[in-house]
Design an enzyme around this catalytic site. Structure first.
Site, PDB file in Angstrom:
ATOM      1  CG  HIS A  17      -1.913  -1.001   1.389  1.00 56.19           C
ATOM      2  ND1 HIS A  17      -2.056  -1.775   2.499  1.00 56.19           N
ATOM      3  CD2 HIS A  17      -2.896  -1.407   0.531  1.00 56.19           C
ATOM      4  CE1 HIS A  17      -3.082  -2.597   2.358  1.00 56.19           C
ATOM      5  NE2 HIS A  17      -3.604  -2.409   1.157  1.00 56.19           N
ATOM      6  CE  LYS A  41     -16.364  -7.205   4.116  1.00 53.93           C
ATOM      7  NZ  LYS A  41     -15.615  -6.643   2.982  1.00 53.93           N
TER       8      LYS A  41
HETATM    9  P1  ADP Z   1      -9.829  -3.537  -0.333  1.00 54.87           P
HETATM   10  O1  ADP Z   1     -10.528  -4.197   0.805  1.00 54.87           O
HETATM   11  O2  ADP Z   1     -10.552  -2.357  -0.884  1.00 54.87           O
HETATM   12  O3  ADP Z   1      -9.299  -4.460  -1.417  1.00 54.87           O
HETATM   13  P2  ADP Z   1      -7.103  -3.267   0.558  1.00 54.87           P
HETATM   14  O4  ADP Z   1      -6.640  -2.427   1.700  1.00 54.87           O
HETATM   15  O5  ADP Z   1      -6.881  -4.741   0.682  1.00 54.87           O
HETATM   16  O6  ADP Z   1      -8.593  -2.876   0.394  1.00 54.87           O
HETATM   17  O7  ADP Z   1      -6.424  -2.777  -0.798  1.00 54.87           O
HETATM   18  C1  ADP Z   1      -6.621  -1.491  -1.320  1.00 54.87           C
HETATM   19  C2  ADP Z   1      -6.035  -1.433  -2.721  1.00 54.87           C
HETATM   20  O8  ADP Z   1      -4.622  -1.638  -2.672  1.00 54.87           O
HETATM   21  C3  ADP Z   1      -6.571  -2.482  -3.692  1.00 54.87           C
HETATM   22  O9  ADP Z   1      -6.660  -1.900  -4.976  1.00 54.87           O
HETATM   23  C4  ADP Z   1      -5.512  -3.553  -3.691  1.00 54.87           C
HETATM   24  O10 ADP Z   1      -5.481  -4.279  -4.914  1.00 54.87           O
HETATM   25  C5  ADP Z   1      -4.263  -2.710  -3.521  1.00 54.87           C
HETATM   26  N1  ADP Z   1      -3.177  -3.453  -2.901  1.00 54.87           N
HETATM   27  C6  ADP Z   1      -3.231  -4.210  -1.785  1.00 54.87           C
HETATM   28  N2  ADP Z   1      -2.033  -4.764  -1.524  1.00 54.87           N
HETATM   29  C7  ADP Z   1      -1.191  -4.353  -2.511  1.00 54.87           C
HETATM   30  C8  ADP Z   1       0.187  -4.608  -2.849  1.00 54.87           C
HETATM   31  N3  ADP Z   1       0.929  -5.431  -2.120  1.00 54.87           N
HETATM   32  N4  ADP Z   1       0.708  -3.997  -3.934  1.00 54.87           N
HETATM   33  C9  ADP Z   1      -0.061  -3.202  -4.692  1.00 54.87           C
HETATM   34  N5  ADP Z   1      -1.367  -2.926  -4.461  1.00 54.87           N
HETATM   35  C10 ADP Z   1      -1.929  -3.498  -3.396  1.00 54.87           C
END
Ligand code: ADP
Length: 158
Positions: A17, A41
């Site tokens: 992130h 959730k």
């Molecule tokens: P959500 O529940 O909306 O998927 P996340 O916090 O898991 O929320 O992820 C937010 C965004 O960041 C999503 O678009 C996800 O694909 C992206 N993301 C999560 N982990 C990574 C990573 N390791 N590298 C790049 N993008 C990521």
């Protein structure tokens, strides 16, 4: 001014992130990280904890803002005047899910674009769940979670 919104659960923020936030902060004048939550959730970290964790590892980014919301991303984007939604794509599994959301959002508002950042290869396997699983079993999360918040995240699982 170009303003983008990066929505997600960030439960907790990972190096993956953070990498997207840093890269997006160089592309847009302002990057708004939106912690999206659903009161029904169950999350590991509270909203307040998640805000704090993001703040602690983004201190050196001066065009960032952190907000929270429990509604639709597209409505939030409109409300704050962001015309771009940033999302990350790690692998094909993300693509299908992300494409569905992006297409739906396009139908809801044709003036707001979704832009995808490809995950850096070293983070392409990384998710908050993977990091939590490792922490839960006493593993070392230093390659997965920003160094500034490593201890706090580890502590949560003790
Ligand atoms: P959500 O529940 O909306 O998927 P996340 O916090 O898991 O929320 O992820 C937010 C965004 O960041 C999503 O678009 C996800 O694909 C992206 N993301 C999560 N982990 C990574 C990573 N390791 N590298 C790049 N993008 C990521």
């Amino acid at each position: 001014m170009s303003k983008a919104i990066y929505p997600g659960s960030f439960d907790p923020i990972t190096n993956g992130h953070l990498d997207i936030i840093k890269r997006a902060s160089k592309v847009f004048d302002k990057i708004v990280v939106a912690i999206m939550y659903n009161p029904n959730k169950k999350m590991t970290f509270s909203i307040e904890e998640r805000i704090e964790l993001i703040k602690e590892c983004t201190k050196d980014i001066d065009n960032i803002e952190i907000i929270t919301d429990d509604g639709l991303t597209i409505n939030l984007a409109k409300k704050i005047g962001a015309n771009v939604i940033v999302r990350g794509i790690r692998a094909v599994v993300d693509y299908e899910y992300e494409l569905q959301i992006a297409t739906t959002n396009m139908v809801l508002d044709k003036n707001i674009e979704t832009l995808f950042f490809a995950a850096r290869s070293e983070y392409s396997f990384l998710s908050s769940s993977v990091a939590k699983e490792i922490a839960m079993h006493g593993g070392d999360i230093s390659k997965f979670i920003p160094i500034e918040i490593k201890d706090k995240v580890t502590q949560k699982f003790k």
